[in-house]
Design a protein around this motif. Structure first.
Motif, PDB file in Angstrom:
ATOM      1  N   GLY A  64       9.540   1.406   6.330  1.00 58.15           N
ATOM      2  CA  GLY A  64       8.331   2.066   7.027  1.00 58.15           C
ATOM      3  C   GLY A  64       8.259   3.537   6.896  1.00 58.15           C
ATOM      4  N   ARG A  65       7.069   4.084   7.222  1.00 55.49           N
ATOM      5  CA  ARG A  65       6.693   5.608   6.925  1.00 55.49           C
ATOM      6  C   ARG A  65       7.566   6.428   8.079  1.00 55.49           C
ATOM      7  N   ARG A 116       0.828  -1.256  -0.057  1.00 50.92           N
ATOM      8  CA  ARG A 116       0.077   0.024  -0.164  1.00 50.92           C
ATOM      9  C   ARG A 116       0.900   1.297  -0.074  1.00 50.92           C
ATOM     10  N   GLY A 117       1.783   1.404   0.788  1.00 51.54           N
ATOM     11  CA  GLY A 117       2.836   2.555   1.082  1.00 51.54           C
ATOM     12  C   GLY A 117       3.285   2.878  -0.531  1.00 51.54           C
ATOM     13  N   VAL A 169       0.626   8.820   4.827  1.00 53.49           N
ATOM     14  CA  VAL A 169       0.272   8.458   5.939  1.00 53.49           C
ATOM     15  C   VAL A 169      -1.228   8.915   6.308  1.00 53.49           C
ATOM     16  N   PRO A 170      -1.528  10.124   6.240  1.00 52.65           N
ATOM     17  CA  PRO A 170      -2.990  10.640   6.350  1.00 52.65           C
ATOM     18  C   PRO A 170      -4.033   9.484   5.633  1.00 52.65           C
ATOM     19  N   ALA A 171      -3.608   8.946   4.518  1.00 48.92           N
ATOM     20  CA  ALA A 171      -4.457   8.056   3.890  1.00 48.92           C
ATOM     21  C   ALA A 171      -4.477   6.848   4.169  1.00 48.92           C
ATOM     22  N   GLU A 172      -4.144   6.307   5.401  1.00 50.98           N
ATOM     23  CA  GLU A 172      -3.856   5.229   5.922  1.00 50.98           C
ATOM     24  C   GLU A 172      -4.490   5.129   7.318  1.00 50.98           C
ATOM     25  N   LEU A 182       4.505  12.171  16.580  1.00 49.75           N
ATOM     26  CA  LEU A 182       3.012  11.992  16.761  1.00 49.75           C
ATOM     27  C   LEU A 182       2.318  10.879  16.069  1.00 49.75           C
ATOM     28  N   VAL A 183       3.018  10.683  15.001  1.00 49.58           N
ATOM     29  CA  VAL A 183       2.366   9.837  13.700  1.00 49.58           C
ATOM     30  C   VAL A 183       2.526   8.375  13.959  1.00 49.58           C
ATOM     31  N   PRO A 184       1.556   7.526  13.955  1.00 46.42           N
ATOM     32  CA  PRO A 184       1.982   6.211  14.002  1.00 46.42           C
ATOM     33  C   PRO A 184       2.549   5.431  12.697  1.00 46.42           C
ATOM     34  N   GLU A 185       2.912   4.409  12.892  1.00 46.74           N
ATOM     35  CA  GLU A 185       3.509   3.434  11.745  1.00 46.74           C
ATOM     36  C   GLU A 185       2.330   2.668  11.178  1.00 46.74           C
ATOM     37  N   PRO A 186       1.889   2.884  10.022  1.00 50.03           N
ATOM     38  CA  PRO A 186       0.996   2.056   9.392  1.00 50.03           C
ATOM     39  C   PRO A 186       1.545   0.712   8.704  1.00 50.03           C
ATOM     40  N   LYS A 187       2.856   0.631   8.544  1.00 51.45           N
ATOM     41  CA  LYS A 187       3.279  -0.370   7.717  1.00 51.45           C
ATOM     42  C   LYS A 187       2.786  -1.926   8.115  1.00 51.45           C
ATOM     43  N   GLY A 188       2.418  -2.692   7.118  1.00 50.64           N
ATOM     44  CA  GLY A 188       2.171  -3.833   7.391  1.00 50.64           C
ATOM     45  C   GLY A 188       0.749  -4.364   7.919  1.00 50.64           C
ATOM     46  N   ARG A 189       0.058  -3.294   8.131  1.00 43.43           N
ATOM     47  CA  ARG A 189      -1.301  -3.419   8.786  1.00 43.43           C
ATOM     48  C   ARG A 189      -2.470  -3.133   8.062  1.00 43.43           C
TER      49      ARG A 189
END
Length: 497
Positions: free
Chosen positions: A308-309, A98-99, A365-368, A439-446
């Motif tokens: 990762g982002r 996705r990224g 990131v905001p799209a995830e 402050l931004v979480p890591e969306p990788k792989g989820r």
């Protein structure tokens, strides 16, 4: 002084339009659907690109007024493309790649920058060869031939061509399954769409999906306490990082001309005619894009799902800070003739790590990380914060980068703090960006549902797994039906596309 106002207006008015377009179309994309609004933004871009080139008026001032009007609405359409493109690609993609897919959407603007530079070079070179004129120092009025008025008009109108070519495919693209299922709650339409892709018969239980949609834990709004508790810091992080990186990024673009002049790539304006200046600036900007901007975008595409982002964003801000200070502190060393190449390399690296860093990740990131029903809106808010930073850079650093010596400023500009001090300020801005990146979480792989918490429901989780269901039939004599969580089926669809 009037000249400086014109420059600020032309540079800033499209950014203002983009700001409002991101907010409006981001909200509208969550209300009406991504596909329906996507076509509207495209038509705005095509019409206003052509109209900008046809700007009319009885005198130069009215021509500029008309140009600014259409550039505002052009920016309005471009602004809508940010949240819609990101949300569509995010919802079409699977969690493993996705990224890369979202970053690739953003990275294509690198080729757009190169194409724009190429058009500028070809058009200005053609007119320069056909219509000879004297340098400004020799003949101020004659240095701009009447035919030069066609150059900027042709360049602007050609911008409508690539947008127009995508219209057919945008209209043929189906609505994303995640929007249809989780926002529109039209399970029947989702089943029809997925049946075509997965090549199995899908049967849905619409009433169960509707009952799931009534779960309050999955229906909180943007201004609710629940949203603030779950995603408030996330939205602050995505908006603040985008704001800060755009202050730095757009400011760099604005005083590129000063840097190119300092290292000898562009002669003093007085020694050129208008067409020669357009040609040289387009050539210099294309070279920077080719060496720094475009590679940075594609490094992100290839590595974002591995590193990762969070790592890429933090690393990008860190290196932008380092290179800004490395350029600023020994600034007079870099602009000496023997160090010109080193200066260009260092400057290109700031663009490389902007794009292999926060300039790309702030789009991804905001799209995830936000729920489907608020995904486009929150992306639009984050992007609008970025454009607010771009506006601050466009208006603020256009003046700030002017020399502290009044005799060395561009015509119509007051003295500023100079390029060196401007680079120091931008370095500090990048340093602050590193803090907000935390402050931004890591969306990788989820999956999107896991990241946004749309699968969280406490006592309702079991019911959710049952009610977000579709039955599939293989059509064979031994076929059996089974109930799958709808997001899982959507993820399966993404793997197939």
């Amino acid at each position: 002084m009037f000249k400086s106002y014109i420059s600020a207006a032309v540079n800033g008015v499209a950014l203002c339009g983009t700001f409002f377009g991101q907010l409006f179309f981001g909200w509208l994309g969550d209300k009406l659907g991504r596909k329906r609004v996507y076509g509207i933004t495209l038509m705005l871009m095509v019409i206003c690109s052509i109209a900008s080139g046809l700007s009319f008026g009885k005198d130069p001032k009215s021509v500029i007024t008309t140009l600014c009007f259409f550039r505002f609405w052009l920016g309005f359409g471009i602004g809508g493309d940010y949240p819609l493109s990101a949300a569509i690609m995010s919802e079409y993609s699977n969690k493993r790649t996705r990224g890369a897919f979202i970053a690739a959407v953003f990275a294509m603007q690198g080729f757009g920058i190169l194409a724009g530079g190429f058009v500028g070079i070809v058009v200005s070179a053609s007119f320069k060869a056909a219509f000879k004129s004297s340098p400004y120092s020799t003949d101020p009025l004659g240095s701009t031939v009447p035919q030069a008025d066609y150059v900027w008009r042709i360049i602007l109108m050609l911008g409508a061509l690539p947008a127009a070519l995508t219209y057919y495919w945008r209209r043929k693209m189906p609505e994303t399954a995640r929007y249809t299922a989780l926002v529109a709650k039209d399970a029947k339409q989702v089943a029809a769409d997925m049946s075509k892709v997965l090549q199995v018969q899908i049967v849905v239980e619409q009433e169960k999906v509707e009952r799931l949609g009534q779960d309050r834990k999955r229906s909180f709004g943007l201004f609710s306490k629940e949203f603030v508790m779950r995603h408030g810091l996330h939205l602050l992080g995505t908006a603040a990082t985008w704001f800060l990186v755009d202050v730095a990024y757009y400011s760099q673009n604005l005083f590129q001309k000063d840097i190119f002049s300092a290292i000898g790539w562009i002669p003093p304006a007085q020694s050129m005619n208008a067409l020669e200046e357009v040609y040289r600036i387009a050539r210099a900007q294309s070279l920077i894009a080719l060496c720094g901007t475009v590679p940075g975008y594609w490094f992100t595409v290839f590595l974002i799902d591995h590193l990762g982002r969070f790592v890429i964003q933090l690393m990008g801000f860190a290196f932008m800070t380092i290179f800004m200070f490395a350029l600023a502190i020994p600034y007079h060393h870099w602009i000496s003739k023997e160090n010109n190449i080193g200066f260009v390399v260092m400057y290109a690296f700031t663009f490389f790590f902007a794009n292999f860093g926060p300039n790309s990740t702030t789009f991804v990131v905001p799209a995830e990380i936000f729920p489907a029903r608020l995904r486009s809106t929150c992306h639009g808010i984050s992007a609008a914060a970025g454009k607010a930073g771009a506006i601050a850079g466009a208006f603020g650093f256009l003046y700030a980068a002017q020399s502290q010596d009044r005799t060395k400023t561009d015509a119509g500009y007051p003295p500023g703090i100079g390029v060196k001090n401007s680079l120091i300020v931008l370095g500090v801005i990048n340093l602050v960006g590193m803090l907000f990146a935390l402050l931004v979480p890591e969306p990788k792989g989820r999956s999107l549902e896991e990241i946004s918490g749309e699968n969280d429901g406490g006592d309702h989780d079991k019911e959710a797994a049952e009610t977000q269901g579709v039955h599939d039939h293989t059509g064979s004599s031994s076929s059996s039906s089974r109930t799958l969580p709808l997001p899982a089926v959507v993820e399966t669809k993404a793997l197939q596309t």
